[in-house]
Design an enzyme around this catalytic site. Sequence first.
Site, mmCIF file in Angstrom:
data_model
loop_
_atom_site.group_PDB
_atom_site.id
_atom_site.type_symbol
_atom_site.label_atom_id
_atom_site.label_comp_id
_atom_site.label_asym_id
_atom_site.label_seq_id
_atom_site.Cartn_x
_atom_site.Cartn_y
_atom_site.Cartn_z
ATOM 1 N N ASP A 31 0.961 -1.235 -0.131
ATOM 2 C CA ASP A 31 0.045 0.102 0.009
ATOM 3 C C ASP A 31 0.854 1.184 0.045
ATOM 4 O O ASP A 31 1.897 1.318 0.710
ATOM 5 C CB ASP A 31 -0.935 -0.068 1.239
ATOM 6 C CG ASP A 31 -2.083 0.919 1.119
ATOM 7 O OD1 ASP A 31 -3.341 0.516 1.291
ATOM 8 O OD2 ASP A 31 -1.883 1.915 0.980
ATOM 9 N N ASN A 32 0.459 2.234 -0.853
ATOM 10 C CA ASN A 32 1.366 3.544 -0.830
ATOM 11 C C ASN A 32 1.040 4.533 0.226
ATOM 12 O O ASN A 32 1.456 5.578 0.319
ATOM 13 C CB ASN A 32 1.478 4.150 -2.290
ATOM 14 C CG ASN A 32 -0.014 4.425 -2.489
ATOM 15 O OD1 ASN A 32 -0.940 4.583 -1.831
ATOM 16 N ND2 ASN A 32 0.165 4.884 -3.847
ATOM 17 N N GLN A 34 -1.450 6.404 0.416
ATOM 18 C CA GLN A 34 -1.767 7.619 -0.273
ATOM 19 C C GLN A 34 -3.449 7.895 0.273
ATOM 20 O O GLN A 34 -3.663 9.087 0.655
ATOM 21 C CB GLN A 34 -1.905 7.380 -1.834
ATOM 22 C CG GLN A 34 -2.348 8.752 -2.683
ATOM 23 C CD GLN A 34 -2.470 8.470 -3.997
ATOM 24 O OE1 GLN A 34 -3.681 8.108 -4.433
ATOM 25 N NE2 GLN A 34 -1.393 8.305 -4.765
ATOM 26 N N TYR A 141 -13.930 7.225 -13.122
ATOM 27 C CA TYR A 141 -13.875 6.201 -12.157
ATOM 28 C C TYR A 141 -14.436 4.862 -12.590
ATOM 29 O O TYR A 141 -13.693 3.979 -12.733
ATOM 30 C CB TYR A 141 -14.261 6.684 -10.688
ATOM 31 C CG TYR A 141 -14.470 5.548 -9.776
ATOM 32 C CD1 TYR A 141 -13.518 4.573 -9.311
ATOM 33 C CD2 TYR A 141 -15.663 5.038 -9.302
ATOM 34 C CE1 TYR A 141 -13.497 3.800 -8.421
ATOM 35 C CE2 TYR A 141 -15.729 4.006 -8.496
ATOM 36 C CZ TYR A 141 -14.689 3.115 -8.315
ATOM 37 O OH TYR A 141 -14.706 2.327 -7.075
ATOM 38 N N PHE A 169 -21.837 -2.545 -4.943
ATOM 39 C CA PHE A 169 -22.809 -1.420 -4.832
ATOM 40 C C PHE A 169 -22.230 -0.809 -3.644
ATOM 41 O O PHE A 169 -20.935 -0.300 -3.441
ATOM 42 C CB PHE A 169 -24.115 -2.123 -4.754
ATOM 43 C CG PHE A 169 -24.458 -2.593 -6.176
ATOM 44 C CD1 PHE A 169 -23.893 -3.572 -6.879
ATOM 45 C CD2 PHE A 169 -25.480 -1.948 -6.830
ATOM 46 C CE1 PHE A 169 -24.033 -3.998 -8.184
ATOM 47 C CE2 PHE A 169 -25.741 -2.117 -8.157
ATOM 48 C CZ PHE A 169 -25.052 -3.286 -8.825
ATOM 49 N N HIS A 189 -19.264 10.426 1.142
ATOM 50 C CA HIS A 189 -20.351 9.128 1.103
ATOM 51 C C HIS A 189 -21.242 9.134 2.027
ATOM 52 O O HIS A 189 -21.030 10.057 3.235
ATOM 53 C CB HIS A 189 -19.546 7.695 1.461
ATOM 54 C CG HIS A 189 -18.756 7.343 0.437
ATOM 55 N ND1 HIS A 189 -17.287 7.187 0.393
ATOM 56 C CD2 HIS A 189 -19.042 6.793 -0.919
ATOM 57 C CE1 HIS A 189 -16.827 6.816 -1.131
ATOM 58 N NE2 HIS A 189 -17.879 6.618 -1.560
HETATM 59 N N1 UFG Z 1 -26.037 11.823 -0.785
HETATM 60 C C1 UFG Z 1 -26.801 12.839 -0.406
HETATM 61 N N2 UFG Z 1 -26.047 13.810 0.452
HETATM 62 C C2 UFG Z 1 -24.641 13.533 0.682
HETATM 63 C C3 UFG Z 1 -23.961 12.367 0.232
HETATM 64 C C4 UFG Z 1 -24.670 11.645 -0.674
HETATM 65 O O1 UFG Z 1 -27.881 12.953 -0.568
HETATM 66 O O2 UFG Z 1 -24.190 14.255 1.328
HETATM 67 C C5 UFG Z 1 -26.791 11.116 -1.854
HETATM 68 C C6 UFG Z 1 -26.236 10.627 -3.137
HETATM 69 O O3 UFG Z 1 -27.017 11.687 -3.856
HETATM 70 C C7 UFG Z 1 -26.662 9.236 -3.544
HETATM 71 C C8 UFG Z 1 -26.621 8.515 -2.040
HETATM 72 O O4 UFG Z 1 -26.984 9.574 -0.972
HETATM 73 O O5 UFG Z 1 -27.942 9.253 -4.015
HETATM 74 C C9 UFG Z 1 -25.502 7.767 -1.925
HETATM 75 O O6 UFG Z 1 -24.340 8.627 -2.198
HETATM 76 P P1 UFG Z 1 -22.928 8.108 -1.986
HETATM 77 O O7 UFG Z 1 -21.965 9.026 -2.313
HETATM 78 O O8 UFG Z 1 -22.747 7.583 -0.472
HETATM 79 O O9 UFG Z 1 -22.657 6.784 -2.891
HETATM 80 P P2 UFG Z 1 -22.919 6.618 -4.511
HETATM 81 O O10 UFG Z 1 -24.247 5.765 -4.562
HETATM 82 O O11 UFG Z 1 -22.852 7.810 -5.206
HETATM 83 O O12 UFG Z 1 -21.485 5.894 -4.674
HETATM 84 C C10 UFG Z 1 -21.299 4.536 -4.903
HETATM 85 C C11 UFG Z 1 -19.878 4.111 -4.392
HETATM 86 C C12 UFG Z 1 -19.049 4.564 -5.557
HETATM 87 C C13 UFG Z 1 -19.703 4.138 -6.812
HETATM 88 C C14 UFG Z 1 -21.187 4.529 -7.125
HETATM 89 C C15 UFG Z 1 -21.594 3.971 -8.227
HETATM 90 O O13 UFG Z 1 -19.492 4.719 -3.261
HETATM 91 O O14 UFG Z 1 -17.817 3.905 -5.437
HETATM 92 O O15 UFG Z 1 -21.851 4.000 -5.811
HETATM 93 O O16 UFG Z 1 -22.381 5.056 -8.915
HETATM 94 F F1 UFG Z 1 -18.772 4.489 -7.865
#
Ligand code: UFG
Length: 329
Positions: A31-32, A34, A141, A169, A189
């Site tokens: 692992d780097n 980062q 990504y 997911f 997230h």
């Molecule tokens: N959300 C909010 N408010 C926030 C953050 C997120 O309403 O402050 C919503 C987003 O719009 C989304 C849901 O919460 O509808 C989940 O968002 P996340 O950022 O937690 O996760 P994502 O579904 O965007 O991302 C996930 C994985 C990624 C992957 C992606 C595929 O974390 O690695 O699904 O689209 F690429």
Amino acid sequence: MAILVCGGAGYIGSHAVHQLVERGEDVVIIDNLQTGHRGALNPAAKFYEGDIRDPKALDKVFMENRIEAVVHFAANSLVGESVEKPLLYFNNNVYGMQVLLEAMVRHHVGAIVFSSTAAVYGEPKRIPILEDDETNPTNPYGETKRTMEKMMKWVSRANGIRYVSLRYFNAAGALEDGSIGEAHTTETHLIPLILQVPLGKRDHITVFGTDYATPDGTCLRDYIHVIDLADAHLLAIDYLRKGGESDVFNLGNGHGFSVREMIETAKNVTGKAIKVEYGGRRAGDPAQLIASSEKARKVLGWNPHYADVAKIIGTAWTWHKKHPNGYAD
Ligand code: UFG
């Protein structure tokens, strides 16, 4: 023989290392640091601080250890950042995979389990999503992860390396004792951001979009516990050990939870008020991402244990309460 975990100091990697060690496997990590954390390293694993894009670093690891299989988590993984800095993602993810596969060919290592994502599908045409559905990533990504899958496919045909690609997911939660968990310098997230409100680190959570074609207007996601994800890697190693053919598997619970439902559940789990604001849509967010994981259940024998989102959020809450500043604590 040992399992080499690339990115074993990261969120999902550290949980996979924990499960591998618990099962009595010999584990080597590169692992780097980062985005990974020294504090997330498992003391039972042998650690090399190094970058997978450095062939010399990989040669050292492969020469000093008898590596049976590689589990590859070492990548950048933020959708928004990838849109801003696509070349960073192509370099670390795609070029990193190239150097890693070259080293595996050089050192005759014939099996790899790969950390892929639902982002390879882009805007899904049907729900639940199946593995042979169209892949049309809507951000760099997802594009890099899909490209990495394709690289493994062609290398498997030419060089006989067998692979399992696991399309996660929404990874969530933490090891139940709260000793390791999710800690990103830039947090994007949903669950960690929601929990920052009861932790007193954030005034409110903003809901991104309330006008989606979903029952309550907010996005639906399939949240899957990080230990369930980690266990799928162990099953994938077993599958390859038994001579299983290269394949791709979705990993999710198969249920969609809305952003509003997640906030309500977090209120119940923490027993605290959580202030909510409503904002516009975040660019590139599909309305729903829900997996069919029937294939992983059938072929790998995967059986996720955390179907209940309250339990998933509960494990995240234990981690964040113990480590409000992540691994800095
Ligand atoms: N959300 C909010 N408010 C926030 C953050 C997120 O309403 O402050 C919503 C987003 O719009 C989304 C849901 O919460 O509808 C989940 O968002 P996340 O950022 O937690 O996760 P994502 O579904 O965007 O991302 C996930 C994985 C990624 C992957 C992606 C595929 O974390 O690695 O699904 O689209 F690429």
